[in-house]
Design a protein around this motif. Structure first.
Motif, PDB file in Angstrom:
ATOM      1  N   LEU C  55       0.831  -1.193   0.000  1.00 29.17           N
ATOM      2  CA  LEU C  55       0.000   0.000   0.000  1.00 29.17           C
ATOM      3  C   LEU C  55       0.865   1.242   0.000  1.00 29.17           C
ATOM      4  CD1 LEU C  55      -2.817   1.234   0.315  1.00 29.17           C
ATOM      5  CD2 LEU C  55      -2.446   1.214   2.760  1.00 29.17           C
ATOM      6  N   PHE C  56       1.905   1.221   0.840  1.00 33.95           N
ATOM      7  CA  PHE C  56       2.818   2.351   0.908  1.00 33.95           C
ATOM      8  C   PHE C  56       3.441   2.608  -0.464  1.00 33.95           C
ATOM      9  CE2 PHE C  56       5.685   5.317   2.568  1.00 33.95           C
ATOM     10  CZ  PHE C  56       6.981   5.015   2.146  1.00 33.95           C
ATOM     11  N   ARG C  57       3.858   1.525  -1.071  1.00 29.05           N
ATOM     12  CA  ARG C  57       4.503   1.628  -2.372  1.00 29.05           C
ATOM     13  C   ARG C  57       3.550   2.141  -3.435  1.00 29.05           C
ATOM     14  NH1 ARG C  57       9.133  -1.502  -3.486  1.00 29.05           N
ATOM     15  NH2 ARG C  57       9.846  -1.058  -5.582  1.00 29.05           N
ATOM     16  N   ALA C  58       2.294   1.669  -3.383  1.00 32.98           N
ATOM     17  CA  ALA C  58       1.318   2.073  -4.396  1.00 32.98           C
ATOM     18  C   ALA C  58       1.010   3.554  -4.270  1.00 32.98           C
ATOM     19  CB  ALA C  58       0.041   1.251  -4.255  1.00 32.98           C
ATOM     20  N   ASN C  59       1.139   4.085  -3.058  1.00 32.72           N
ATOM     21  CA  ASN C  59       0.792   5.483  -2.850  1.00 32.72           C
ATOM     22  C   ASN C  59       1.969   6.425  -3.035  1.00 32.72           C
ATOM     23  OD1 ASN C  59      -1.861   5.140  -2.442  1.00 32.72           O
ATOM     24  ND2 ASN C  59      -1.795   5.120  -0.226  1.00 32.72           N
ATOM     25  N   GLN C  60       3.135   5.863  -3.351  1.00 34.91           N
ATOM     26  CA  GLN C  60       4.277   6.756  -3.557  1.00 34.91           C
ATOM     27  C   GLN C  60       4.110   7.504  -4.859  1.00 34.91           C
ATOM     28  OE1 GLN C  60       7.462   3.913  -3.076  1.00 34.91           O
ATOM     29  NE2 GLN C  60       8.271   5.110  -1.399  1.00 34.91           N
ATOM     30  N   GLY C 165      11.765   3.911 -14.812  1.00 35.10           N
ATOM     31  CA  GLY C 165      10.451   4.515 -14.590  1.00 35.10           C
ATOM     32  C   GLY C 165       9.919   4.267 -13.197  1.00 35.10           C
ATOM     33  N   PRO C 166       9.874   3.001 -12.739  1.00 27.57           N
ATOM     34  CA  PRO C 166       9.364   2.729 -11.392  1.00 27.57           C
ATOM     35  C   PRO C 166      10.168   3.413 -10.298  1.00 27.57           C
ATOM     36  CG  PRO C 166       9.435   0.711 -12.656  1.00 27.57           C
ATOM     37  CD  PRO C 166      10.083   1.761 -13.494  1.00 27.57           C
ATOM     38  N   ARG C 167      11.447   3.689 -10.558  1.00 28.03           N
ATOM     39  CA  ARG C 167      12.217   4.364  -9.503  1.00 28.03           C
ATOM     40  C   ARG C 167      11.714   5.777  -9.287  1.00 28.03           C
ATOM     41  NH1 ARG C 167      18.166   2.428 -10.738  1.00 28.03           N
ATOM     42  NH2 ARG C 167      17.750   0.186 -10.579  1.00 28.03           N
ATOM     43  N   TYR C 168      11.201   6.359 -10.358  1.00 25.10           N
ATOM     44  CA  TYR C 168      10.646   7.706 -10.234  1.00 25.10           C
ATOM     45  C   TYR C 168       9.135   7.677 -10.039  1.00 25.10           C
ATOM     46  CZ  TYR C 168      15.105   9.869 -11.252  1.00 25.10           C
ATOM     47  OH  TYR C 168      16.410  10.282 -11.166  1.00 25.10           O
ATOM     48  N   HIS C 169       8.571   6.474  -9.900  1.00 24.50           N
ATOM     49  CA  HIS C 169       7.127   6.298  -9.690  1.00 24.50           C
ATOM     50  C   HIS C 169       6.325   7.023 -10.754  1.00 24.50           C
ATOM     51  CE1 HIS C 169       8.231   4.582  -5.899  1.00 24.50           C
ATOM     52  NE2 HIS C 169       8.876   5.677  -5.573  1.00 24.50           N
ATOM     53  N   ILE C 170       6.797   6.946 -11.982  1.00 22.04           N
ATOM     54  CA  ILE C 170       6.083   7.690 -13.008  1.00 22.04           C
ATOM     55  C   ILE C 170       4.714   7.066 -13.230  1.00 22.04           C
ATOM     56  CG2 ILE C 170       8.230   8.370 -14.145  1.00 22.04           C
ATOM     57  CD1 ILE C 170       7.563   6.431 -16.382  1.00 22.04           C
ATOM     58  N   SER C 171       3.737   7.941 -13.529  1.00 20.05           N
ATOM     59  CA  SER C 171       2.391   7.443 -13.765  1.00 20.05           C
ATOM     60  C   SER C 171       2.093   7.366 -15.251  1.00 20.05           C
ATOM     61  CB  SER C 171       1.373   8.352 -13.077  1.00 20.05           C
ATOM     62  OG  SER C 171       1.642   9.693 -13.404  1.00 20.05           O
ATOM     63  N   GLY C 172       3.049   7.781 -16.082  1.00 23.79           N
ATOM     64  CA  GLY C 172       2.858   7.726 -17.527  1.00 23.79           C
ATOM     65  C   GLY C 172       3.917   8.591 -18.178  1.00 23.79           C
TER      66      GLY C 172
END
Lengths: 170, 696, 209
Positions: C55-60, C165-172
């Protein structure tokens, strides 16, 4: 000494378990890849056969053969291109994994942490079965007479009881 | 104004629920009937209050009130009346309000009449169920409030808020965003209510189970009392799953009906443990065994229902289903952990209550078979859990995200379901206490021979791979036994009372609805099994691009492509043919349809028009198929688009798929039979001991 | 069919266990209560931890300040830009201002900002600013066509394995980050950037020493 009933039941159980294990292995073996098309023309079906085993790298949880975005169409075209160059299914999958990560595969390769995915349910099953058998052996009543099919407890309906009686006489 | 009323009603509902919860606990601990009665009434009052709240949202939609953020998001001036009503569950906040409303219906039904029996359980059943209700209502008010309105601050920035921020004015948008095109289809409209009804209903059996522990109730009266509500919840959960599958097949258009998507699995997981519970609880009722197991099963069902809605609403596991990211995560997680740990602690404290009344006498007994049944269900449950949460687990550990797709599940779950099918056949034949292998053998040798014959036949005619033949063999085995059960009962009645066979059949079912309704549910599942094995293993798929007039051959079918039709309202130009497509459709959708004719030797040609429904707001598209259904299979055609005059058609043949839907219908009928009150049963109240029966 | 019965097979240990109860016919039957409960709580606890972390990760969300996540980028042949030798490590670029842009050839809004990015690059490339383009979930052929179409010359490389991309938590895509000389994120834009916007930020950061 084990009781005869238990022996038979255990035997039946192991037969079933072995059958299921055969089924499992045959499934696992059956998913070796299909040979690449020998002809130059690559059909949409060839592409779909491989795309079906992959997921869209962008849209979550959408199989690559069903995904309708422009990006997915490009990826399918890429697969078609690689097939016409004579690359094998495994090579294409490896290429996609290297480019986009392991998540593009519908079935993670059975290595590394993904191995745990297959091992865990089977280990759980085996542990559970051993536990169950141990439990059942422990719970058997002591001092039993020869096994007899005893009637079901009253079900609250006299007709049903009479029906049951008649079934036994059947 | 209406909006204000709705919000007030919601808040009062929260207060009523909290009040009821407190009074129930006080009444139960201090043994005060007056408190308990007050708690009961407060619990019952929640339904009318939530109805008001829901009506407020609906009225807001119907009256184009775009100052309410929710109406702005899910409706607009072009939305048809019917969809404005169903938009109540079209967005996150409204759907959670709707969820609350459905839960309050169950609570109303259970508590509306003063209880004549099980009064020792009453305060605790109220406490657990209204406590859960209170949690969800508070969640709605503080984290997902559908009554937020749009306010414009001095700078002209618009933001939603429940209460007016200082210096801001109420803002009324000119028009709304409109309902997500995906949610305008009948299947998608009915699917959430059915599923929610199934989920929220699980609070009732859980409440009864917890109450029985707290109240130190050693009888099985609570099992009898909660059986019907549990069956109702189970029915809706099954319906929700079936309708979801049907909708995916009919409308989403990818040729299948179940994708093992994490959100799909979240609905399946509580269903698995609830089904195991419904079976195992019979043993507890009749022989006082498996008490711990049943507590575990119902606790898992309830907890995984909370977990399921948590996963769906917070996007923790992203899937095509999830709502957007939200702040609901922490409260959900806390409630889930709390309920799980609380239930287990209670089981530990009251462990002496959970001692078995009887011992297991033999591995070959009805009791042992049911234990095995629970075991297999738990194995499937465990496997699906591992698959669903594995990507999250691997991402945390290695940073690498994984996708667990259908091939993984089919390989692992398939054999487990096969074991279940085998049990479905054997268990009803095994006697209570102890059964002799000889007696059992006598009853199963004929179906077994039939099954082996079917397996061999299928294998010989080329049913590859071998486990398909095994699957069909097992289904045959259990089908034969289940049908024989009906036959034997009918025949016995016929001999006994001289009724004709038809009357014997109906009376047989009427007299023991639980057993014969249950057998019918098994029949439904087995028929569904045929459909699943067929469609999963023998699906044929092909894709071709054809010029107008071109043909493709799929199995025995010849498909002739005629032409495409493109209708795009955004370009303003639409041909006369397009009018027919937009009778019920909004103008924010483009249609690309492909007209084609299907011909089969010796039959009249059939014209179908599969199409792409493209959402012009860029959120995606649907590909509803053109389907030709026969008893043995579906010819399922998708039109993927037109390029340079060539139309792309994707064709599937799904063998035996009708069995899936027919089996589903049988399952539903069977459940209705099983839970329909019989006249004698109605006169029985929960407190009566098991009837002594005069047996000749 | 009589056999000698098995001896009393209750293990002595369980009878002497401190919380010496065991349950007949149940999931945890045969185990002492405490052990069964411990295992249950342990497994649930583990699951709660996993879910909480998930959950924490999903909300980053995307980083808007603080140290920019490090990464390694393998450049496309022919697009070395002014970043240095491939593969480029972000941490090696300390002392320079870095403009990091995520894009894809199939992304329509990316095309809007492509020209702006190239123009800004041309302006600042000799002033100690490094431009890095990360091609996210794309096909090399299509990516090269895109780069050619907009005449892009700065360093570009694919996000192999979709790790950056995931390191920067990009959404698109597109998303642009400007990182200062000390490696901290100073500017984040989750939509197309303009020359004016970017120049403003770069001027400001170049003035810092």
């Amino acid at each position: 000494m084990m009781k005869r009933t238990f022996k038979i039941a255990l035997f039946v159980f192991w037969v079933v378990a072995v059958l299921l294990l055969i089924a499992l292995t045959s499934v696992a073996l059956a998913q070796t890849g299909t040979p690449p098309p020998t002809k130059q023309d690559v059909t949409a079906d060839d592409v779909n056969r491989i795309a079906k085993q992959m997921y869209c790298p962008v849209c979550e949880n959408e199989p690559l053969d069903a995904c309708r975005t422009a990006a997915c169409q490009q990826w399918r075209a890429q697969i078609g291109q690689m097939l016409s160059e004579g690359q094998s299914e495994q090579q294409i999958k490896d290429y996609f994994v290297a480019r986009y990560g392991a998540r593009v595969l519908a079935q993670p390769p059975a290595q590394g942490i993904s191995l745990l995915l297959y091992v865990l349910p089977i280990v759980g099953l085996i542990v559970g079965v051993i536990f169950l058998v141990w439990l059942l052996r422990r719970l058997r009543a002591r001092g039993t007479a020869a096994p007899v099919a005893t009637p079901a407890p009253p079900s609250g309906d006299e007709y049903i009881d009479r029906v049951e009686q008649d079934l036994k006489n059947f | 104004m209406i909006v204000d009323l709705g919000l007030i009603a919601l808040v009062i509902a929260a207060l009523a629920a909290i009040y009821s919860f407190v009074m129930a606990i006080l009444g139960g601990t201090q043994k005060r009937p007056a408190y308990i009665e007050s708690a009961r009434r407060a619990a019952v009052a929640v339904l009318p209050l939530l109805t008001l709240a829901c009506l407020a949202i609906i009225v807001s939609n119907l009256t184009d009130n775009y100052s309410l953020e929710y109406t702005y998001r899910v409706s607009n001036s072009t939305t048809p009346t019917f969809l404005r009503i169903t938009a109540l569950w079209g967005g996150q906040n409204g759907s959670i309000l709707f969820w609350n409303w459905l839960m309050s219906i169950y609570i109303f039904c259970v508590f509306v009449r003063p209880w004549k029996s099980n009064r020792d359980l009453l305060p605790w059943v109220i406490a657990v169920s209204i406590g859960t209700q209170a949690f969800f209502i508070l969640l709605t008010i503080f984290f997902a409030n559908p009554f937020a309105r749009l306010f414009a601050d001095a700078a002209g920035n618009i933001s939603p808020s429940v209460f007016m921020p200082a210096g801001a004015t109420l803002f009324r948008a000119a028009d709304g965003q409109g309902l997500n095109p995906l949610l305008r289809h009948p299947g998608m409209i009915i699917h959430p209510p059915m599923l929610y009804l199934g989920f929220v209903g699980l609070v009732i059996p859980f409440a009864y189970a917890i109450a029985a522990l707290i109240a130190k109730n050693k009888t099985n009266s609570w099992i009898i009392a909660m059986r019907r509500p549990t069956l109702v919840a189970w029915l809706f959960l099954s319906l929700g799953l079936l309708l979801g599958a049907r909708w995916a097949y009919d409308v989403l258009g990818w040729g299948g009906y179940w994708g093992w998507d994490p959100v799909e699995n979240s609905a399946l997981l509580p269903w698995l443990t609830a089904t195991a519970f419904l079976h195992s609880v019979i043993i507890q009722e009749k022989r006082g065994m498996f008490k711990i197991l049943n507590m575990v099963l119902i606790t898992l069902s309830f907890s995984w229902m909370i977990l399921g809605t948590f996963v769906t609403r917070t996007g923790v596991i992203s899937s095509v289903h999830s709502f957007a990211r939200s702040s609901l995560g922490v409260p959900f997680l806390s409630f889930w952990a709390f309920s799980l740990v609380g239930a287990i602690t209670l089981m530990a404290i009251r462990s002496d209550l959970l001692k078995s009344d009887n011992k297991l006498e033999s591995f070959l007994s009805r009791e042992a078979m049911f234990l095995l049944n629970s075991f297999v269900f738990l194995t499937i449950w465990f496997t699906v859990n591992v698959g669903t949460y594995y990507s999250m687990f691997s991402e945390l550990l290695t940073g690498e995200k994984l996708t667990i797709g259908p091939p993984v599940y089919n390989q692992l779950v398939g054999p487990q379901v096969a074991a279940l099918i085998l049990l479905m056949g054997i268990a009803p034949l095994v006697a209570w206490h102890k059964s002799s292998p000889e007696a059992l053998g006598k009853m199963i040798w004929k179906p077994a021979v039939l099954a082996v014959a079917v397996m061999v036949l299928l294998f010989v005619i080329g049913a590859n791979p071998i486990f398909v033949a095994i699957g069909f063999g097992l289904v045959t085995f259990s089908l034969a036994i289940t049908l024989t059960e009906y036959w034997r009962g009918m025949r016995a009645r016929h001999k006994l009372s001289g009724e004709n066979y038809f009357k014997a059949f109906t009376h047989l079912i009427a007299r023991n609805r639980r057993r014969y309704g249950g057998y019918m549910i098994h029949l439904g599942v087995l028929v569904m099994g045929i459909g699943v094995i067929g469609s999963l293993n023998f699906q044929v798929q092909t894709q071709r691009s054809l010029a107008p007039g071109g043909q493709m051959q799929v199995g025995p079918y010849t498909i002739t492509y005629e032409r495409a039709l493109t209708c795009d309202p955004s370009t303003g130009q639409m041909s006369a043919d397009c009018a027919a497509w937009y009778i019920e459709r909004g103008r924010d959708i483009a249609i690309v349809a492909g007209y084609m004719t299907i011909e089969k030797a010796g039959q009249a040609p059939v014209r179908v028009a599969p199409y792409r429904e493209i959402f012009l707001n860029g959120t995606g598209e649907l590909t509803p198929p053109g389907v030709l259904s026969t008893v043995g299979e579906d010819l399922y055609l998708l039109f993927l688009g037109e390029q340079s005059g060539f139309g792309t058609i994707k064709a599937y043949i799904n063998p035996l798929i009708q069995f899936l839907w027919v089996g589903g219908i049988i399952l539903v009928i069977g459940t209705l039979v099983a839970m329909w009150p019989t006249p004698t049963a109605r006169r029985q109240t929960a407190a009566l001991p098991e009837r002594a029966v005069a047996v000749k | 069919m009589s056999e000698s019965l098995p001896p009393e097979n209750t293990p002595k240990k369980s009878e002497q266990a401190p919380v010496g109860r065991y349950f007949l016919a149940g999931l945890f039957g045969g185990m002492g209560l405490s052990l069964g409960m411990l295992i249950a709580i342990g497994v649930i606890g583990l699951f709660v931890v996993i879910l909480a972390l998930g959950l924490f990760r999903a909300n980053q969300t995307q980083p808007t300040s603080g140290p920019a996540p490090d990464f390694e980028l393998t450049l496309f042949d022919g697009y070395p830009g002014n970043a240095g030798q491939t593969p480029i490590k972000l941490s090696d670029l300390k002392g320079k201002v870095v403009v990091l842009n995520f894009w894809a050839s199939w992304c329509v809004p990316c095309a809007q900002e492509a020209a702006d990015l190239q123009a800004t690059y041309a302006k600042y490339k000799d002033k100690g600013v490094v431009f890095l383009g990360v091609d996210w979930t794309d096909i090399e052929g299509d990516a090269r066509n895109y780069l050619k179409r907009f005449g892009i010359t700065y360093a570009n490389g694919p996000d192999l394995g979709t790790k950056i991309g995931p390191r920067y938590h990009i959404s698109g895509v597109p998303e642009t980050y400007v990182i200062d000389r000390d490696g901290n994120v100073q500017f984040t834009k989750i939509s197309p950037v303009t020359v004016a916007e970017l120049s403003g930020v770069l001027d400001r950061l170049l003035q810092q020493k």
